[in-house]
Design a protein around this motif. Structure first.
Motif, PDB file in Angstrom:
ATOM      1  N   LYS A 225       2.815  92.733 -18.527  1.00 43.58           N
ATOM      2  CA  LYS A 225       4.251  92.680 -18.983  1.00 43.58           C
ATOM      3  C   LYS A 225       4.781  91.440 -18.405  1.00 43.58           C
ATOM      4  N   VAL A 226       4.498  91.307 -17.138  1.00 41.51           N
ATOM      5  CA  VAL A 226       5.275  89.829 -16.541  1.00 41.51           C
ATOM      6  C   VAL A 226       4.616  88.603 -17.340  1.00 41.51           C
ATOM      7  N   LEU A 227       3.225  88.693 -17.302  1.00 35.28           N
ATOM      8  CA  LEU A 227       2.501  87.588 -17.964  1.00 35.28           C
ATOM      9  C   LEU A 227       2.892  87.325 -19.425  1.00 35.28           C
ATOM     10  N   GLU A 228       2.912  88.376 -20.242  1.00 37.44           N
ATOM     11  CA  GLU A 228       3.400  88.425 -21.489  1.00 37.44           C
ATOM     12  C   GLU A 228       4.877  87.637 -21.680  1.00 37.44           C
ATOM     13  N   VAL A 229       5.783  88.056 -21.063  1.00 39.47           N
ATOM     14  CA  VAL A 229       7.273  87.385 -20.889  1.00 39.47           C
ATOM     15  C   VAL A 229       7.100  86.189 -20.318  1.00 39.47           C
ATOM     16  N   ALA A 230       6.433  85.799 -19.294  1.00 40.50           N
ATOM     17  CA  ALA A 230       6.361  84.460 -18.698  1.00 40.50           C
ATOM     18  C   ALA A 230       5.867  83.503 -19.750  1.00 40.50           C
ATOM     19  N   LYS A 231       4.959  83.725 -20.434  1.00 40.64           N
ATOM     20  CA  LYS A 231       4.339  82.841 -21.725  1.00 40.64           C
ATOM     21  C   LYS A 231       5.148  82.509 -22.737  1.00 40.64           C
ATOM     22  N   LYS A 232       6.174  83.618 -23.049  1.00 38.30           N
ATOM     23  CA  LYS A 232       7.179  83.134 -24.137  1.00 38.30           C
ATOM     24  C   LYS A 232       7.898  82.050 -23.794  1.00 38.30           C
ATOM     25  N   TYR A 233       8.315  81.366 -22.768  1.00 39.30           N
ATOM     26  CA  TYR A 233       8.915  80.535 -22.300  1.00 39.30           C
ATOM     27  C   TYR A 233       8.126  79.091 -22.334  1.00 39.30           C
ATOM     28  N   ILE A 234       6.596  79.074 -22.529  1.00 42.14           N
ATOM     29  CA  ILE A 234       6.061  77.889 -22.471  1.00 42.14           C
ATOM     30  C   ILE A 234       6.522  76.933 -23.324  1.00 42.14           C
ATOM     31  N   GLY A 235       6.851  75.571 -22.571  1.00 39.29           N
ATOM     32  CA  GLY A 235       7.432  74.409 -23.412  1.00 39.29           C
ATOM     33  C   GLY A 235       8.803  74.385 -23.039  1.00 39.29           C
ATOM     34  N   ALA A 236       9.568  75.321 -22.426  1.00 38.84           N
ATOM     35  CA  ALA A 236      11.115  75.089 -22.017  1.00 38.84           C
ATOM     36  C   ALA A 236      11.126  74.101 -21.052  1.00 38.84           C
ATOM     37  N   ASP A 252      14.904  76.012 -13.837  1.00 35.79           N
ATOM     38  CA  ASP A 252      14.260  75.501 -12.665  1.00 35.79           C
ATOM     39  C   ASP A 252      13.304  76.654 -12.253  1.00 35.79           C
ATOM     40  N   CYS A 253      12.501  76.076 -11.294  1.00 31.48           N
ATOM     41  CA  CYS A 253      11.387  76.998 -10.708  1.00 31.48           C
ATOM     42  C   CYS A 253      11.828  78.540 -10.732  1.00 31.48           C
ATOM     43  N   SER A 254      12.873  78.749  -9.907  1.00 32.19           N
ATOM     44  CA  SER A 254      13.235  79.997  -9.462  1.00 32.19           C
ATOM     45  C   SER A 254      14.240  81.007 -10.751  1.00 32.19           C
ATOM     46  N   SER A 255      14.688  80.028 -11.237  1.00 32.63           N
ATOM     47  CA  SER A 255      15.721  80.624 -12.364  1.00 32.63           C
ATOM     48  C   SER A 255      14.770  81.304 -13.352  1.00 32.63           C
ATOM     49  N   TYR A 256      13.716  80.574 -13.491  1.00 28.55           N
ATOM     50  CA  TYR A 256      12.564  80.960 -14.350  1.00 28.55           C
ATOM     51  C   TYR A 256      12.062  82.316 -13.974  1.00 28.55           C
ATOM     52  N   THR A 257      11.313  82.534 -12.735  1.00 27.04           N
ATOM     53  CA  THR A 257      10.764  83.653 -12.135  1.00 27.04           C
ATOM     54  C   THR A 257      11.776  84.675 -12.261  1.00 27.04           C
ATOM     55  N   GLN A 258      13.048  84.465 -11.718  1.00 30.65           N
ATOM     56  CA  GLN A 258      14.289  85.654 -11.653  1.00 30.65           C
ATOM     57  C   GLN A 258      14.145  86.165 -13.300  1.00 30.65           C
ATOM     58  N   LEU A 259      14.403  85.196 -14.231  1.00 31.45           N
ATOM     59  CA  LEU A 259      14.633  85.930 -15.647  1.00 31.45           C
ATOM     60  C   LEU A 259      13.395  86.656 -15.975  1.00 31.45           C
ATOM     61  N   VAL A 260      12.166  85.880 -15.899  1.00 32.07           N
ATOM     62  CA  VAL A 260      10.857  86.764 -16.262  1.00 32.07           C
ATOM     63  C   VAL A 260      10.867  88.234 -15.475  1.00 32.07           C
ATOM     64  N   PHE A 261      11.089  88.107 -14.254  1.00 35.63           N
ATOM     65  CA  PHE A 261      10.889  89.649 -13.599  1.00 35.63           C
ATOM     66  C   PHE A 261      12.284  90.704 -14.056  1.00 35.63           C
ATOM     67  N   GLN A 262      13.468  89.952 -14.315  1.00 31.81           N
ATOM     68  CA  GLN A 262      14.435  90.625 -14.842  1.00 31.81           C
ATOM     69  C   GLN A 262      14.171  91.413 -16.061  1.00 31.81           C
ATOM     70  N   GLN A 263      13.619  90.677 -17.205  1.00 35.45           N
ATOM     71  CA  GLN A 263      13.252  91.191 -18.329  1.00 35.45           C
ATOM     72  C   GLN A 263      12.029  92.153 -18.306  1.00 35.45           C
ATOM     73  N   VAL A 264      11.490  92.387 -17.127  1.00 38.57           N
ATOM     74  CA  VAL A 264      10.512  93.541 -16.826  1.00 38.57           C
ATOM     75  C   VAL A 264      11.021  94.739 -16.027  1.00 38.57           C
ATOM     76  N   GLY A 265      12.487  94.479 -15.814  1.00 39.04           N
ATOM     77  CA  GLY A 265      13.230  95.491 -14.944  1.00 39.04           C
ATOM     78  C   GLY A 265      13.052  95.366 -13.379  1.00 39.04           C
ATOM     79  N   ILE A 266      12.698  94.143 -12.844  1.00 35.80           N
ATOM     80  CA  ILE A 266      12.477  94.042 -11.531  1.00 35.80           C
ATOM     81  C   ILE A 266      13.544  92.895 -10.978  1.00 35.80           C
TER      82      ILE A 266
END
Length: 349
Positions: A225-236, A252-266
């Motif tokens: 699920k993390v990879l699926e969500v992460a790929k949604k934002y390619i090109g941002a 930025d690098c960390s706002s991206y990882t934070q949002l991706v994991f947040q959308q997976v419930g982490i």
């Protein structure tokens, strides 16, 4: 009990009075000076409005922070405290305070001032907290910024030990670089930062703080699920210190990882240095693990400066300054990322 409460209240009032008197002093001699060009590594990038307080040059704190890429800015009005980040490290400074917090470390600084509802910081203090070396060029009236810093201005309360810790070097290397025969240093002394090799911040690798995980699915499903969500934002696009309000257009690098994991419930922290303190250190990487890097071209202190998500096939998906959200294939064979790699942490387990 009543007397004890009154005593505590009196101490709080006294401390607040000391802090605000340093921040709001009206007896200081303030001199307005013309708008100055601000140059980073010899290139004019903007203008800034300095003032002189009791003979010392000060710069508007928020204006300086934004010029240096610290675009995420929070202000606590009651305490006159700012917290800013470029996505790498969170910096907190309070008007009138003689220490700023940089990540989980404290930096000795000349107290920032609060004048006409504007925060001002001295050149030396700005250099110390932003890992730069800032000077005023009298010949053309410009502000010169060396980024990353190759020099450090000693502040009252500094020691070679705390300076070496801030820059992830050693006392012996500091002494050698400056031909020092003792550990005695003085306020205003300019120290050359060691340039032998690349310092690396490895402290977070030892920290194994757990994360809040509301996801009830299997570990394998969470990784996918993390990879699926992460790929949604390619090109941002990329922006230093991007706020969550600017997502999904800018990260930025960390706002991206934070949002991706947040959308997976982490739940993971906002900045890369704090994210590096979470989870468990791993060397045998799996999909969804966080990879951490330093960036020598931006930070001479070897800090954790970048984070990406391992994809399980040798690749990393991340928000990079040059490409925005993109995939870097064979990341550990990449000439740039491999030399800046620090460690990886597992937060899905």
């Amino acid at each position: 009990m009543r007397k004890q409460q009154l005593r505590i209240l009196a101490i709080i009032v006294f401390i607040f009075g000391v802090i605000t008197s340093g921040a709001l002093s009206t007896s200081a001699q303030v001199e307005q000076v013309p708008t100055a060009g601000i140059s980073i590594n010899g290139k004019i990038v903007n203008g800034i409005n300095p003032i002189i307080i009791d003979g010392v040059y000060y710069l508007p704190f928020v204006q300086l922070a934004k010029i240096l890429g610290y675009n995420s800015i929070k202000f606590e009005e009651k305490t006159l405290t700012y917290e800013v980040t470029d996505g790498s490290t969170a910096i907190r400074t309070t008007m009138g305070g003689t220490q700023a917090k940089k990540g989980n470390e404290y930096v000795n600084i000349k107290a920032p001032r609060w004048i006409n509802n504007t925060a001002y910081i001295s050149l030396h203090a700005g250099g110390a907290i932003f890992n730069t070396y800032i000077t005023f060029n009298k010949s053309n009236g410009s502000i010169q910024v060396q980024k990353p810093a190759q020099q450090y201005v000693v502040h009252s309360g500094d020691s070679l030990w705390n300076i070496s810790r801030l820059h992830h070097t050693t006392v012996d290397d500091l002494k050698k670089a400056n031909n020092l025969t003792s550990n005695i240093i003085k306020d205003g002394q300019i120290l050359k930062l060691p340039d032998g090799g690349t310092p690396k911040e490895m402290e977070p690798v030892k920290e194994h703080e757990p994360v809040k995980n509301k996801n009830q699915t299997s570990v394998a499903a969470q990784r996918q699920k993390v990879l699926e969500v992460a790929k949604k934002y390619i090109g941002a696009g990329y922006k230093f210190g991007a706020t969550l309000a600017e997502a999904p257009k800018l990260f930025d690098c960390s706002s991206y990882t934070q949002l991706v994991f947040q959308q997976v419930g982490i739940s993971i922290p906002r900045v890369s240095r704090d994210q590096a303190s979470k989870g468990t250190t791993v060397t045998n990487l799996q999909a969804g693990d966080l990879m951490f890097f330093t960036i020598k071209d931006s930070y001479s202190d070897g800090r954790v400066a970048h984070v990406g998500i391992y994809m399980g096939d040798g690749s990393m998906i991340h928000a990079s300054t040059s490409l925005g959200v993109a995939i870097t294939k064979n990341v550990m064979q990449n000439s740039y990322w491999s030399k800046n790699y620090l460690f990886s942490k597992r937060v899905i387990q």
